[in-house]
Every structure is written in structure tokens, then in C-alpha cells.
Design a protein around this motif. Sequence first.
Motif, mmCIF file in Angstrom:
data_model
loop_
_atom_site.group_PDB
_atom_site.id
_atom_site.type_symbol
_atom_site.label_atom_id
_atom_site.label_comp_id
_atom_site.label_asym_id
_atom_site.label_seq_id
_atom_site.Cartn_x
_atom_site.Cartn_y
_atom_site.Cartn_z
ATOM 1 N N LEU A 400 0.831 -1.203 0.000
ATOM 2 C CA LEU A 400 0.000 0.000 0.000
ATOM 3 C C LEU A 400 0.866 1.253 0.000
ATOM 4 O O LEU A 400 1.882 1.316 0.709
ATOM 5 N N CYS A 401 0.436 2.256 -0.761
ATOM 6 C CA CYS A 401 1.045 3.581 -0.646
ATOM 7 C C CYS A 401 0.640 4.227 0.676
ATOM 8 O O CYS A 401 1.445 4.902 1.321
ATOM 9 N N ASN A 402 -0.599 4.033 1.081
ATOM 10 C CA ASN A 402 -1.111 4.577 2.340
ATOM 11 C C ASN A 402 -0.700 3.650 3.483
ATOM 12 O O ASN A 402 -1.510 2.908 4.038
ATOM 13 N N ALA A 403 0.583 3.710 3.832
ATOM 14 C CA ALA A 403 1.138 2.820 4.849
ATOM 15 C C ALA A 403 1.027 3.474 6.220
ATOM 16 O O ALA A 403 2.016 3.891 6.837
ATOM 17 N N ASP A 404 -0.194 3.572 6.706
ATOM 18 C CA ASP A 404 -0.494 4.221 7.988
ATOM 19 C C ASP A 404 -0.755 3.138 9.031
ATOM 20 O O ASP A 404 -1.741 2.398 8.941
ATOM 21 N N THR A 405 0.119 3.045 10.029
ATOM 22 C CA THR A 405 -0.026 2.002 11.045
ATOM 23 C C THR A 405 -1.120 2.319 12.057
ATOM 24 O O THR A 405 -1.512 1.438 12.838
ATOM 25 N N SER A 406 -1.624 3.556 12.091
ATOM 26 C CA SER A 406 -2.631 3.934 13.079
ATOM 27 C C SER A 406 -4.038 3.513 12.677
ATOM 28 O O SER A 406 -4.952 3.561 13.506
ATOM 29 N N PRO A 419 6.091 2.800 -2.838
ATOM 30 C CA PRO A 419 6.438 4.177 -3.210
ATOM 31 C C PRO A 419 5.372 4.782 -4.129
ATOM 32 O O PRO A 419 4.921 4.133 -5.079
ATOM 33 N N GLU A 420 4.999 5.997 -3.842
ATOM 34 C CA GLU A 420 4.019 6.705 -4.671
ATOM 35 C C GLU A 420 4.777 7.570 -5.674
ATOM 36 O O GLU A 420 5.496 8.497 -5.296
ATOM 37 N N THR A 421 4.632 7.253 -6.937
ATOM 38 C CA THR A 421 5.385 7.937 -7.986
ATOM 39 C C THR A 421 4.432 8.648 -8.939
ATOM 40 O O THR A 421 3.336 8.162 -9.218
ATOM 41 N N THR A 422 4.897 9.779 -9.438
ATOM 42 C CA THR A 422 4.129 10.536 -10.430
ATOM 43 C C THR A 422 4.768 10.344 -11.801
ATOM 44 O O THR A 422 5.925 10.736 -12.019
ATOM 45 N N VAL A 504 -1.060 9.685 4.905
ATOM 46 C CA VAL A 504 0.344 9.845 5.307
ATOM 47 C C VAL A 504 1.303 9.835 4.124
ATOM 48 O O VAL A 504 2.428 10.354 4.223
ATOM 49 N N ASN A 505 0.911 9.215 3.029
ATOM 50 C CA ASN A 505 1.821 9.092 1.880
ATOM 51 C C ASN A 505 1.844 10.376 1.065
ATOM 52 O O ASN A 505 0.893 11.170 1.084
ATOM 53 N N SER A 506 2.954 10.540 0.338
ATOM 54 C CA SER A 506 3.105 11.719 -0.509
ATOM 55 C C SER A 506 4.012 11.385 -1.683
ATOM 56 O O SER A 506 5.075 10.772 -1.487
ATOM 57 N N PRO A 507 3.641 11.800 -2.894
ATOM 58 C CA PRO A 507 4.517 11.566 -4.056
ATOM 59 C C PRO A 507 5.767 12.426 -4.035
ATOM 60 O O PRO A 507 6.707 12.184 -4.809
ATOM 61 N N ARG A 508 5.832 13.404 -3.150
ATOM 62 C CA ARG A 508 7.003 14.292 -3.099
ATOM 63 C C ARG A 508 8.267 13.562 -2.653
ATOM 64 O O ARG A 508 9.374 14.011 -2.945
ATOM 65 N N ILE A 509 8.095 12.454 -1.942
ATOM 66 C CA ILE A 509 9.280 11.723 -1.482
ATOM 67 C C ILE A 509 10.072 11.199 -2.673
ATOM 68 O O ILE A 509 11.296 11.395 -2.767
ATOM 69 N N VAL A 510 9.375 10.551 -3.605
ATOM 70 C CA VAL A 510 10.067 10.018 -4.783
ATOM 71 C C VAL A 510 10.478 11.156 -5.714
ATOM 72 O O VAL A 510 11.544 11.095 -6.349
ATOM 73 N N GLU A 511 9.668 12.227 -5.796
ATOM 74 C CA GLU A 511 10.054 13.373 -6.620
ATOM 75 C C GLU A 511 11.346 13.999 -6.116
ATOM 76 O O GLU A 511 12.213 14.401 -6.909
ATOM 77 N N ILE A 522 7.442 14.521 6.963
ATOM 78 C CA ILE A 522 6.661 14.955 8.122
ATOM 79 C C ILE A 522 5.337 14.212 8.078
ATOM 80 O O ILE A 522 4.385 14.639 7.409
ATOM 81 N N ALA A 523 5.269 13.092 8.756
ATOM 82 C CA ALA A 523 4.050 12.272 8.795
ATOM 83 C C ALA A 523 4.217 11.236 9.888
ATOM 84 O O ALA A 523 4.986 10.280 9.727
ATOM 85 N N ASP A 524 3.533 11.451 11.005
ATOM 86 C CA ASP A 524 3.571 10.455 12.071
ATOM 87 C C ASP A 524 2.843 9.191 11.622
ATOM 88 O O ASP A 524 1.904 9.248 10.821
ATOM 89 N N ASN A 525 3.284 8.051 12.155
ATOM 90 C CA ASN A 525 2.675 6.734 11.869
ATOM 91 C C ASN A 525 2.853 6.287 10.424
ATOM 92 O O ASN A 525 2.167 5.368 9.972
ATOM 93 N N PHE A 526 3.790 6.907 9.711
ATOM 94 C CA PHE A 526 4.031 6.533 8.314
ATOM 95 C C PHE A 526 5.267 5.647 8.226
ATOM 96 O O PHE A 526 6.315 5.964 8.791
ATOM 97 N N VAL A 527 5.109 4.519 7.501
ATOM 98 C CA VAL A 527 6.237 3.622 7.250
ATOM 99 C C VAL A 527 6.810 3.982 5.885
ATOM 100 O O VAL A 527 6.120 3.848 4.868
#
Length: 606
Positions: A400-406, A419-422, A504-511, A522-527
Motif C-alpha cells: 500500500l502507498c497509504n502505509a499508515d499504522t494507526s 512508493p508513490e510515484t508521479t 500519510v503518503n506523498s509523491p514528493r518523497i520520490v520526486e 513529516i508524517a507520524d505513523n508513516f512507514v
Amino acid sequence: MEYQTSQQKATIITPSVPHHPACSSSFIPIPLSLQERSFTGIHLPSDRFQSPIYPNPFTHLPTTSRRLVNSLHHFNRAYCKHLKRRNMLKPWVDPNEMLNGSGFQKFLFLSSSRKSRIGRRKLLFIGAIITIVTFAFLQIKTLPYQLTTMNSSLPDTNHFEITPLIRDNQSEAIKSSNAVVQEKVKVTPKKIQIDVIKPNISTTPIFSSDPERRQKRYLRDIKTLSPYEALIYAKKEIDTVSYDINHHDPNLYAPLFRNVSVFKRSYELMEVILKVYVYQEGKKPIFHNPYLRGIYSSEGWFMKFMESSKQFVTRDPQKAHLFYLPYSARQLQHAIYVPNSHNIKPLSLFLRDYINKLSSKYPFWNRTHGSDHFLVACHDWGPYTLKEHEELTKNTIKVLCNADTSEGVFVAGKDVSLPETTIGNPRRPLRNMGGKSISRRPILAFFAGGLHGRVRPILLKHWANKDDKMIISGPMSYKQSQTMSYSLHMKSSKYCICPMGFEVNSPRIVEAIYNECVPVIIADNFVPPLNEVLNWRAFSVIVGESDIPKLKEILLGISFKRYRIMQHNVKMLQRHFYWNRTPVKYDMFHMILHSIWLSRLNQIQV
């Protein structure tokens, strides 16, 4: 040659010839097999020899006899040439005596008295056979265990008592958020004893085979294992790997990984062992229809490469280690969701019915209750569309891109962060990669985007238009993008801020990785993506949501030496986040598949 006939017997008159009489067409040496059958000559009727043009006087015989005599005739010619080559022409036998049967003993005596010789070709052939047999015998006597590698030997799976996963109401309860559905393997005392007592076999063969032969033998032995035995072997191999900085693979940069030696060994085993069965059930556009454009394109690219893979896909489900559910969460949302209804339950019901159909048609889901099945979903709604089916939610490997453990759906250690890629142009997925050097990055931190979610409004509240070296703003206007594009801002910044949005996910990480900018998550509970193998502290900065007011202080507290190392690590990391048009080793497709493979191995206890 002249032929005379009589009413009782045909007599052959052999003229004098300048060469040896054995070369005459009438000289027919009769082998011993015919003598044993009491051959006493051939009597020919006189009315059959009216023309001297026959090639030999036996053409009139019945078919069987004629073939026999013709064969003897041709044998005589070949045997004559053989004698001439070796200068072995000896006294000969009169053909009349041979036809009458009186020359048998004379012929056999002369043949046996000739000096026997063994040709060079025969001698070479016999010597080669003896050498090969001797070498093979010594190899078998000196070989170590099957599947012997540099790390460990193959466990004797005959001593494993494998019990299937048993479902009961008490064991089904998940005791913690990190609970993992695991298959159980009982180890008998006999197996424990074998582990303690070292076998009295030399592990260094006297005649070591070349690497290619060892690899072929290794692959052959792997294929003899059942799927579960192969997983047990892989699990034991990975558990015995120690950290080795000299892994000698130019495509792997050790500082990026938690343990590069473990990753390398696990990846090698995946390439050799892993087989995935792709269910063919389901119709387009939801199934078997990858969407390769936009911020949710990761699930589409993975589906495309997974279904077309000849290396990992098998058509025999009995040989499979994993089972792929080939649906697209984005296509599911487009096909079923009613706009502005704010109701995603129909999507969950659709997936529930699909799983029920598979479990009723095949035995594989019920065998492990879905723990060896996996799905790949990058849409934000991916985790929420699974909640109508309990086993689908708790047991399957969810990528999952939405890897939220909460949320209680994504389980760290069992599930995989995608990974979420554009991707703007599927024909050129690697367009506009790379960035500027460190000296040409005057901007300390950059963010521009919508203000949705709980984190972004706080970020802009503290840092929008507060510092010239920190460009933090909402969506860029058309005029701003014409002056300096979004991508150029990233290429000119030291740190790229990647706050969560609605999820919690964001495509900016891969960008940021593509533009060689150090990501600030900046995202708590994000793997983070591929967290099972990658050491994100080596190339990124993770800031808690409560530390947003101290963001500049945190970034300035990183020394220039430390930043230079992190920025170099980002460059080395890029190859692992590329969607190549054709998959290559260690790229995004293989990294995701490896994380799924590793999750499957983590379910096994030895």
C-alpha cells in the motif's frame, strides 16, 4: 566375367586378374553366423541364367535370400579395401569352395590369424570414457551436501514435520497490531540432533567443479524442492548471513541498506526460487488493466511487469510461493464509486465477493486463509476497501502507498510500503531526472502544494513567507511556475519538505529523490517505502509533526559533511526507484517484489 549354367548347379568361373583375387566381385566371405546355420551352398536353377548382364548371379533368388547374398557381396568389396589399407592381404579362399561350404574353415582360420590392430580413434574413445567415468566417481565420493553454498548447507527437509495453518476461533484473534499470520513448522528431536552433530563429510572437494557447473547443479536441486521446502531453505539461508561489507556488487551501495549482505543473499534466492501465480479471474477495467499515468501509477506499473514476467510467473499454482490479486484500486474507484456519494462500501463489497469466488473455486486461499496472497494498491482508499473481508484485511500481504499504522489495516513487518510515484509520460518514465550540484542549491528548504490534511496548514502557519532561504507556500501560480518551475525549485533546494496530505503518503518523497534533493518527511505513523531493507536515516530527514516549529533549527543543525553524505546517498538511491520501460535488476519493480518475498519468508518459523 563369364557365367556357365547347368541343369543342376551354377558354377562360377573366376578369370585371372592382376590384383588380389579377394577383390573380385565373386569373392564372398561367409561369416560364422551362416556357418552355424549349416549353410551348404546355394543351388541355383538353370533356367534363370540366360543373360550375362546381371551384376551378380544371385538376382533371381527370393527376396530374403537375395538380400542376404547382396549384403555379403557388398561386404566383400568393403573388406577388400580394408585389407589393402593395412597391407594385410593373405592367401585367399576360392569362391567355388565358399559356395560349396568347403571353404568355411579355411576362411575363418585366415581371418583369425591376421594380426589384430586397434585404431587410434577407438583407443581415444575408450580412454575418454574411462576418464569421464573415473572423474564422475571421484566427484560423487567427494561432493559435500546438495545445495552447498558459501553460507550454509541445505536443511534436510525430510525431517521436518510440516503442519498446515489451523484455524480456530481463539487463534484467529489478533493479539497486537504487529500480529503476523504465520505458518508453523515443527522440528523433531531428530532434526535437532542433526543440527548439533556435524556430518563427517569433507566440504572441500578434491576436484572442484567450475562455477557454471555448480550453479547448474544448485538450480537443479532447488527445483526438486516443494514450494514450502524451498521457503524453509531460503529462510535458513538468510538467517545465517552475516554482515559483509565486501559484497562486490557495483549496483548495491552499502550505506543505503540496513544489511546489504542480507539483502543481496535474499535477492539472489528470490531470483532462483520465487514463483508467483496470477489469478486470471476478473474482467477489465478493474482487473488486468494497468493504469500507467499520474500519482497512483505505481500499482499499474507493477501489474504490467508482474503479469508479463517470464522469470517469476508460473502457470501451475501448485508450484507457486505467492498468489497475486491483479486488481487496480484506482480503476476500482473509477468504475464503481458514485461521485460525491462519500460511500466506499460498494468497493469493499465488490472485493469481498471477488475473494469469496476465488476461495470457492480454488483451494489455495483456504489452505493458508490468504496469508500467501498479496495485493498492490496505491490509491488513498486502498486500505479501506478491504474491511468487508476479515481474512483479506488481516492475513494477506498488502502493498500500500497509504502505509499508515494507526488505521489498524497496515501492519509493519508483514505489509509493504509502496512508493508513490508521479509518471507524466508512460513512454518516457525517466524523463527530467537528476539535479544540480550542492554549490548551485541556494534554497535551504522548499514546499509548494495544497493545504489539505492536518499537517500542511501548520507548516504554512509557521514558515510561509518567514525566511528567504525557506520557500514554503501553497499551490504555485501560473506566473510563478513560468518564472521558476516546480521541478527547478526542487533541483535548486538542499531539502525538500514532504508533508502528509489527506493520508500519510506523498509523491514528493520520490520526486525529491528523482531531483537529488534530500527529502524531509513529516508524517507520524508513516512507514517509509521499502523500509524492510532501506535505511532511511542515511538519505532523509524524518521530522515529527510536533517539531514543525523547529524545522529550520533541525535542518541547520545538520553539518555540511553530513548533508553532503546524505545528498550523495540520494543519488545512489535513484536506481532503486526507477520505473524502467523494461525491468532491470534492483529497479523499482524488483525492489517491491523483493519486499513481498521477504514478507512471505517472515511468516515462516523454523
